[in-house]
Design a protein around this motif. Structure first.
Motif, PDB file in Angstrom:
ATOM      1  N   ILE A  10       0.838  -1.194   0.000  1.00  0.00           N
ATOM      2  CA  ILE A  10       0.000   0.000   0.000  1.00  0.00           C
ATOM      3  C   ILE A  10       0.878   1.250   0.000  1.00  0.00           C
ATOM      4  O   ILE A  10       2.089   1.179   0.224  1.00  0.00           O
ATOM      5  CB  ILE A  10      -0.957   0.035   1.209  1.00  0.00           C
ATOM      6  N   ILE A  11       0.245   2.401  -0.235  1.00  0.00           N
ATOM      7  CA  ILE A  11       0.922   3.688  -0.190  1.00  0.00           C
ATOM      8  C   ILE A  11       0.466   4.444   1.053  1.00  0.00           C
ATOM      9  O   ILE A  11      -0.727   4.432   1.393  1.00  0.00           O
ATOM     10  CB  ILE A  11       0.617   4.508  -1.453  1.00  0.00           C
ATOM     11  N   ALA A  12       1.414   5.057   1.733  1.00  0.00           N
ATOM     12  CA  ALA A  12       1.069   5.848   2.917  1.00  0.00           C
ATOM     13  C   ALA A  12       0.130   6.983   2.529  1.00  0.00           C
ATOM     14  O   ALA A  12       0.322   7.650   1.510  1.00  0.00           O
ATOM     15  CB  ALA A  12       2.332   6.410   3.561  1.00  0.00           C
ATOM     16  N   SER A  13      -0.889   7.209   3.335  1.00  0.00           N
ATOM     17  CA  SER A  13      -1.854   8.278   3.054  1.00  0.00           C
ATOM     18  C   SER A  13      -1.236   9.634   3.348  1.00  0.00           C
ATOM     19  O   SER A  13      -0.220   9.751   4.027  1.00  0.00           O
ATOM     20  CB  SER A  13      -3.119   8.086   3.898  1.00  0.00           C
ATOM     21  N   ASP A  14      -1.860  10.681   2.805  1.00  0.00           N
ATOM     22  CA  ASP A  14      -1.363  12.039   3.037  1.00  0.00           C
ATOM     23  C   ASP A  14      -1.461  12.425   4.508  1.00  0.00           C
ATOM     24  O   ASP A  14      -0.682  13.239   4.996  1.00  0.00           O
ATOM     25  CB  ASP A  14      -2.158  13.038   2.190  1.00  0.00           C
ATOM     26  N   VAL A  15      -2.440  11.842   5.201  1.00  0.00           N
ATOM     27  CA  VAL A  15      -2.595  12.124   6.635  1.00  0.00           C
ATOM     28  C   VAL A  15      -2.326  10.823   7.386  1.00  0.00           C
ATOM     29  O   VAL A  15      -3.174   9.949   7.494  1.00  0.00           O
ATOM     30  CB  VAL A  15      -4.014  12.642   6.961  1.00  0.00           C
ATOM     31  N   SER A  16      -1.113  10.686   7.892  1.00  0.00           N
ATOM     32  CA  SER A  16      -0.757   9.476   8.631  1.00  0.00           C
ATOM     33  C   SER A  16       0.231   9.833   9.734  1.00  0.00           C
ATOM     34  O   SER A  16       1.280   9.222   9.884  1.00  0.00           O
ATOM     35  CB  SER A  16      -0.133   8.432   7.690  1.00  0.00           C
ATOM     36  N   ASP A  17      -0.130  10.894  10.511  1.00  0.00           N
ATOM     37  CA  ASP A  17       0.775  11.331  11.575  1.00  0.00           C
ATOM     38  C   ASP A  17       0.433  10.603  12.878  1.00  0.00           C
ATOM     39  O   ASP A  17      -0.562   9.880  12.952  1.00  0.00           O
ATOM     40  CB  ASP A  17       0.711  12.852  11.742  1.00  0.00           C
ATOM     41  N   PRO A  18       1.256  10.759  13.923  1.00  0.00           N
ATOM     42  CA  PRO A  18       1.010  10.009  15.167  1.00  0.00           C
ATOM     43  C   PRO A  18      -0.359  10.220  15.787  1.00  0.00           C
ATOM     44  O   PRO A  18      -0.894   9.324  16.445  1.00  0.00           O
ATOM     45  CB  PRO A  18       2.130  10.531  16.090  1.00  0.00           C
ATOM     46  N   SER A  19      -0.966  11.396  15.581  1.00  0.00           N
ATOM     47  CA  SER A  19      -2.297  11.626  16.155  1.00  0.00           C
ATOM     48  C   SER A  19      -3.400  11.004  15.316  1.00  0.00           C
ATOM     49  O   SER A  19      -4.495  10.743  15.821  1.00  0.00           O
ATOM     50  CB  SER A  19      -2.555  13.137  16.294  1.00  0.00           C
ATOM     51  N   GLN A  20      -3.151  10.777  14.033  1.00  0.00           N
ATOM     52  CA  GLN A  20      -4.108  10.140  13.131  1.00  0.00           C
ATOM     53  C   GLN A  20      -3.395   9.060  12.316  1.00  0.00           C
ATOM     54  O   GLN A  20      -3.222   9.193  11.110  1.00  0.00           O
ATOM     55  CB  GLN A  20      -4.735  11.166  12.184  1.00  0.00           C
ATOM     56  N   PRO A  21      -2.984   7.981  12.976  1.00  0.00           N
ATOM     57  CA  PRO A  21      -2.226   6.950  12.262  1.00  0.00           C
ATOM     58  C   PRO A  21      -3.080   6.230  11.223  1.00  0.00           C
ATOM     59  O   PRO A  21      -4.295   6.065  11.403  1.00  0.00           O
ATOM     60  CB  PRO A  21      -1.779   5.994  13.375  1.00  0.00           C
TER      61      PRO A  21
END
Length: 580
Positions: free
Chosen positions: A321-332
């Motif tokens: 898969i490809i990492a989503s644009d929003v995949s930070d620690p608060s919204q993994p």
């Protein structure tokens, strides 16, 4: 008393020694397999036929040439070490591994690069801006830094706002012993007040040292119209006491200069065997999407016919898969194991995070590939539990491996997170990574120290082989050899692997196998024998496989040997020469 080689010898000794020397000189030299140091030029454009000089040693000429990919046809010229290489118009761009072989054996594999742009050879003297002829900025230059202190320059006309990509392939792709530096310089022609002659003044607008391993690459946006000087020089890849630019016969490079499309890499960085849409990443790319058909081939080379550059993408057994644009620690980004994630740290301070549900006692491995793929990303990977506490963290795996891998056992049920960042907080187009998160399984690897063997009809051949257990694997592995020539057989071999366990290690999983900590490998000897009445002298590739059946499945691993270049995987095309 008489003398020989400057030493005084008793007279009775001189005559037999003299005749012995004469007899030795009269004997033909023992034939040896071909030895290849490098090709020059080290590549060519698809659809062209080029003259190639092979640096090496050849007891016999002509020889035969074998390639690990279709698309190249080689013909030996009358002069030793001279080849004509015909590159098919539909040959896939990328690295081809070539062997030269004859009745005595085969050379080691050496790389030859197929490209899409027109190609030329560097012409001396080009170490001064006043001596450099202008080039159309859509070209690949095959060059060589011929001696210490040498530097090569190339003049390209640019318009303000144009993006020039300058990319050198030398150490990481060709194995040249050079640590190159690229400079792009703005130029101004002025009249010397004393001589009244025009002279070119040079201002270094930008430079790069190590973009892809020790090889430089620059994407430069022109700030003004006019000719720009691209300058290349190098230090030795192995540092020594010398201070200054280095050069030599083997300081070979391929320098691509283009204001057109350039493929730097592709997303995702791994695919499954199913049909997949892949996006090309780079500069000046009008069409960036490529449809990759379904295939079981382990590697796919991606390119655009009108752009420079090509990128190899491996196929993996698990989901990719490809990492989503929003995949930070608060919204993994939520994922299911096992999974391979292709990601990019888009901007300074960017951090990516991925969440999965784990159970108490479950062993989890998170492995990052970035530097090993040619990206500058200095990744740090962290495993957090459901409460946000650090379970494990890793920066580098070992002293020389800048890509991290961690393995840990989960202490409780719940959602866990894997967080990845660059150690210096950098971001950008080339700050990419490939992250595999999985529960490691027992596995094994087969490896060879050398890649070419000679079998004589009157003597069995012993091939040293190592079998390494991974993650506790300690089972018996059946070894077999595929693609043996007529009249050659392999004795049955079963090897007990030694188990490995722990929290470190490195390797690859999926179709390539591996991953996790290894124990000391089990050494074995594979025995090949020849039937003198049935064999046909000659040579060809063979493949050595290890198999272990587990329930209704079977682990199959291929023996591989090192290629000796920084950014290349191992190869499996073991060569066997059969002699009467």
């Amino acid at each position: 008393m008489k003398t020989i080689f400057g030493h005084r010898l008793p007279t009775p000794f001189c005559r037999p020694l003299r005749w012995t020397l004469l007899l030795l000189l009269a004997q033909p030299l023992l034939a040896a397999p071909p030895k290849v140091n490098h090709f020059f030029p080290a590549g060519g454009q698809r659809g062209q036929t080029i003259a190639v000089t092979v640096a090496g040693e050849f007891s016999n000429w002509p020889v035969q040439v074998w390639s690990d990919r279709l698309g190249l046809t080689a013909t030996c010229e009358a002069d030793k070490g001279k080849l004509k290489l015909a590159i098919a118009a539909d040959a896939l761009p990328g690295a081809y591994w070539l062997r030269l072989h004859d009745a005595e054996g085969a050379s080691s594999l050496r790389p030859f690069i197929v490209g899409t742009l027109p190609e030329i050879e560097e012409v001396e003297a080009n170490d001064s801006p006043d001596k450099v002829a202008p080039l159309e900025p859509r070209v690949t230059i095959n060059g060589r830094l011929r001696k210490n202190g040498d530097e090569d320059g190339f003049m390209v006309p640019l318009q303000k706002g144009q993006t020039l990509v300058a990319s050198a392939a030398a150490h990481t792709v060709l194995g040249s012993p050079m640590d190159s530096v690229l400079q792009i310089c703005e130029t101004t022609v002025r009249t010397d007040p004393l001589t009244r002659q025009p002279e070119t003044e040079v201002f270094v607008a930008t430079q790069n040292h190590d973009a892809i391993g020790l090889d430089p690459q620059i994407a430069f946006i022109a700030r003004k119209d006019g000719p720009h000087l691209v300058r290349l020089f190098a230090f030795p890849s192995e540092p020594n006491s010398t201070i200054g630019f280095a050069g030599g016969d083997n300081f070979i490079y391929r320098l691509t200069l283009t204001t057109g499309g350039f493929v730097d890499h592709a997303f995702p960085l791994a695919v499954s065997s199913a049909a997949t849409n892949v996006t090309l990443a780079g500069w000046n790319l009008a069409e960036a999407s490529v449809e990759l058909p379904a295939s079981d081939e382990p590697l796919a080379w991606l390119f655009h016919p009108d752009a420079a550059g090509a990128w190899p993408v491996p196929r993996v057994a698990q989901a990719s898969i490809i990492a989503s644009d929003v995949s930070d620690p608060s919204q993994p980004q939520e994922v299911q194991l096992p999974v391979t994630i292709s990601g990019r740290l888009e901007h300074s301070g960017d951090v990516d995070a991925f969440a999965f549900v784990g159970t108490k006692g479950q062993k989890v491995r998170a492995q990052v590939e970035a530097r090993s793929l040619g990206f500058p990303t200095d990744a740090t990977v962290t495993l957090l539990d459901a409460g946000g506490q650090v379970v494990a963290e890793q920066d580098d795996t070992g002293r020389d491996d800048r890509d991290p891998m961690l393995t840990a056992s989960l202490a409780a049920d719940g959602q866990h997170r894997v967080v990845i960042r660059d150690l210096a907080g950098r971001g950008g187009l080339r700050m990419a990574y490939r992250l595999t998160i999985e529960t490691p399984q027992p596995d094994f690897q087969l490896s060879l120290a050398v890649d070419s063997f000679v079998l004589a009809a009157d003597k069995p051949l012993e091939i040293p082989l190592t079998v390494s257990g991974v993650e506790g694997f300690s089972e018996s592995v059946d070894i077999r050899v595929l693609d043996l020539p007529p009249g050659v057989t392999a004795a049955p071999l079963n090897v007990q692997a030694t188990g490995g366990s722990g929290n470190g290690g490195s390797g690859r999983r999926g179709r390539r196998g591996g991953g996790g900590q290894q124990a000391a490998p089990a050494n074995a000897k594979l025995i090949l024998s020849a039937d003198p009445a049935a064999i046909q002298p000659g040579g060809g590739p063979m493949r050595i496989e290890g198999r272990f059946k587990v329930e209704d499945d079977e682990l199959v691993r291929i023996a591989r040997f090192p290629l000796g270049l920084p950014l290349t995987d191992k190869h499996s095309a073991v060569w066997l020469t059969v002699k009467k």
